[in-house]
Design a protein around this motif. Structure first.
Motif, mmCIF file in Angstrom:
data_model
loop_
_atom_site.group_PDB
_atom_site.id
_atom_site.type_symbol
_atom_site.label_atom_id
_atom_site.label_comp_id
_atom_site.label_asym_id
_atom_site.label_seq_id
_atom_site.Cartn_x
_atom_site.Cartn_y
_atom_site.Cartn_z
ATOM 1 N N ASP A 201 -114.080 -20.612 -31.541
ATOM 2 C CA ASP A 201 -113.819 -19.209 -31.576
ATOM 3 C C ASP A 201 -112.926 -18.761 -32.571
ATOM 4 N N LYS A 202 -113.745 -18.394 -33.765
ATOM 5 C CA LYS A 202 -112.806 -17.854 -35.018
ATOM 6 C C LYS A 202 -111.768 -16.767 -34.555
ATOM 7 N N ASP B 237 -111.755 -25.568 -25.588
ATOM 8 C CA ASP B 237 -111.004 -24.317 -25.547
ATOM 9 C C ASP B 237 -111.686 -23.129 -25.962
ATOM 10 N N SER B 238 -112.569 -23.058 -26.762
ATOM 11 C CA SER B 238 -113.550 -22.000 -27.342
ATOM 12 C C SER B 238 -114.451 -21.423 -26.438
ATOM 13 N N MET B 239 -114.832 -22.182 -25.328
ATOM 14 C CA MET B 239 -115.918 -21.754 -24.272
ATOM 15 C C MET B 239 -115.662 -20.816 -23.355
ATOM 16 N N SER B 240 -116.481 -20.053 -22.704
ATOM 17 C CA SER B 240 -116.263 -19.189 -21.843
ATOM 18 C C SER B 240 -115.724 -19.867 -20.476
ATOM 19 N N GLU B 241 -115.293 -19.229 -19.605
ATOM 20 C CA GLU B 241 -114.775 -19.795 -18.414
ATOM 21 C C GLU B 241 -115.901 -20.683 -17.572
ATOM 22 N N VAL C 164 -101.544 -17.883 -27.681
ATOM 23 C CA VAL C 164 -102.815 -18.014 -27.627
ATOM 24 C C VAL C 164 -103.399 -19.588 -27.241
ATOM 25 N N ARG C 165 -102.662 -20.368 -28.195
ATOM 26 C CA ARG C 165 -102.686 -22.120 -27.927
ATOM 27 C C ARG C 165 -102.477 -22.342 -26.558
ATOM 28 N N ALA C 166 -100.935 -21.651 -26.508
ATOM 29 C CA ALA C 166 -100.452 -22.179 -24.974
ATOM 30 C C ALA C 166 -101.150 -21.829 -23.769
#
Length: 432
Positions: free
Chosen positions: A112-113, A121-125, A318-320
């Motif tokens: 997720d750029k 972490d970059s995927m949809s729920e 964002v990372r948290a």
């Protein structure tokens, strides 16, 4: 070497002039199989007979053969091994394994750029839930009973048969064995002091006194097969269905271990107190096997300022947020694991249903013992109860003005005695 003459000729054609051969992705058209094969050799850092452990590689080969042949692991697809040579005196000039290519989609390289997130972490729920459930089903499948009664790693005998051999780590280290599953072995793992920190003696005595309380219940000790690197980088998924796994690779360091010791969340669900930054109030950041449960940001004003370039500040929340989401995905993983165990094995054991909730407390203790005296000092915040009472059982910390250890097992013993007393009263004949 195992395999026919035609394979030997194809392999010899791969030889390079340098002794540092790396054949991680050399695809070979096969004349004996309907699918292409891949020749794999250790990376350059291991292509030296002083660094490479041939017995560890044989264990990896034997484990893949065991998984394919045992019939105990439906749904776990591993490549078929056609030929191998673990010496440096073969036509390639380096150890190699020739196996089928595994097809599927890799999800660890998703990006997720916009948020600078990768993999899970970059995927949809919806995709995260589907992938997490697939990982839980994979873990449940690996918890099938094994035909071994000792701790070790699978290997091959002189005739190519499957046997249990020494315990190998993912780093190819030979830990000896195989070992009998005896609780007395825990005492032997306590390290001898070669260096004496100020509080070593106190910690050593405390750990020794805690050993009886951390002996896992019987339902946590059946031996199962453990894949030491269960992560998206080693798993292939169906290109159009993220809930279906099409292949599992990298079995190096696979072990036969008690179920409780294998109850580690996949790497992609793991989190630490240092990612994305060190969170104030965390008692210890040295855990390897046990994830830190990020459930809130806390006071973000105490977080460090991080910049990408001169003027672009990184938003650590964002990372948290991704770490907090991992906490809830771990709960989803635990529930899916328990459900699949029930569906697959007819398992009604409540302890095993709570395996991933309870195992961290055993794993923390196990990690301290196995890491040696340095680990005793690193984990002092957990083992040394200066201003806290150490709770033996779910949820570790509790404020107290006294230094004490609460053994929750005493309540079970008391209730058991009460039941026995009532049973004696019921069986006592009346005097008329």
């Amino acid at each position: 070497m195992s395999g026919g003459r035609d394979l030997e000729l194809q392999i010899s054609a791969l030889r390079k002039s340098s002794p540092w051969v790396n054949l991680w992705a050399a695809t070979i058209p096969s004349t004996n199989s309907s699918s292409p094969m891949v020749a794999r050799s250790p990376p350059a850092c291991q292509c030296d007979d002083e660094d490479f452990n041939p017995q560890a590689k044989l264990s990896e080969i034997a484990t893949m053969q065991f998984v394919r042949a045992s019939g105990s692991y439906p749904g776990i697809i591993v490549p078929q091994v056609h030929a191998w040579d673990v010496t440096f005196s073969n036509p390639v000039g380096a150890p190699y394994v020739l196996m089928d290519v595994v097809y599927g989609r890799k999800l660890d390289d998703l990006v997720d750029k916009e948020k600078n997130l990768h993999g899970l972490d970059s995927m949809s729920e919806a995709q995260q839930l589907a992938v997490t459930k697939a990982l839980a089903v994979l873990q449940s499948t690996l918890s099938a009973p094994v035909p071994f009664d000792k701790i070790g790693s699978i290997t091959l005998d002189d005739k190519g048969g499957i046997i249990l051999g020494p315990l190998f780590t993912i780093a190819q280290k030979n830990l000896g064995g195989p070992y009998k599953l005896e609780t007395d072995e825990l005492f032997k793992t306590l390290p001898e002091s070669k260096c004496t920190p100020e509080n070593f003696s106190e910690l050593f005595q405390l750990l020794s006194s805690l050993i009886p309380h951390f002996i896992p219940p019987p339902s946590y000790v059946p031996l199962v097969l453990h894949h030491p690197d269960l992560a998206l980088r080693n798993i292939f998924f169906n290109p159009i269905d993220d809930s279906k796994i099409t292949g599992l690779i990298d079995w190096g360091g696979a072990q036969i271990l008690p179920l409780m010791v294998t109850a580690k969340f996949p790497d992609d669900l793991h989190s630490t107190g240092w990612d994305p930054c060190e969170k104030p109030g965390i008692p210890c950041g040295y855990w390897k096997a046990v994830p830190h449960d990020w459930t809130s940001f806390g006071d973000t004003s105490k977080w460090p300022s991080v910049f990408r370039g001169l003027n672009t500040q990184i938003d650590l929340t964002v990372r948290a947020s991704a770490m907090i989401k991992r906490y809830y995905l771990r709960q989803h993983f635990s529930a899916c694991f328990a459900q699949d165990n029930h569906d697959r094995y007819g398992d009604y054991d409540l302890c095993r249903a709570m395996l991933f909730a309870h195992a961290p407390y055993y794993l923390k203790f196990h990690e301290i013992l196995m890491d040696g005296w340095i680990s005793l000092v690193h984990h002092a915040e957990w083992t040394d109860s200066r201003n806290t009472a150490l709770i033996i059982g779910p949820n570790v910390y509790c404020s107290s003005v006294e230094k004490s250890v609460f053994d929750l097992n005493i309540f079970e013993k008391r209730f058991s005695r009460d039941d026995q007393d009532r049973e004696k009263e019921d069986n006592t004949p009346e005097i008329t």
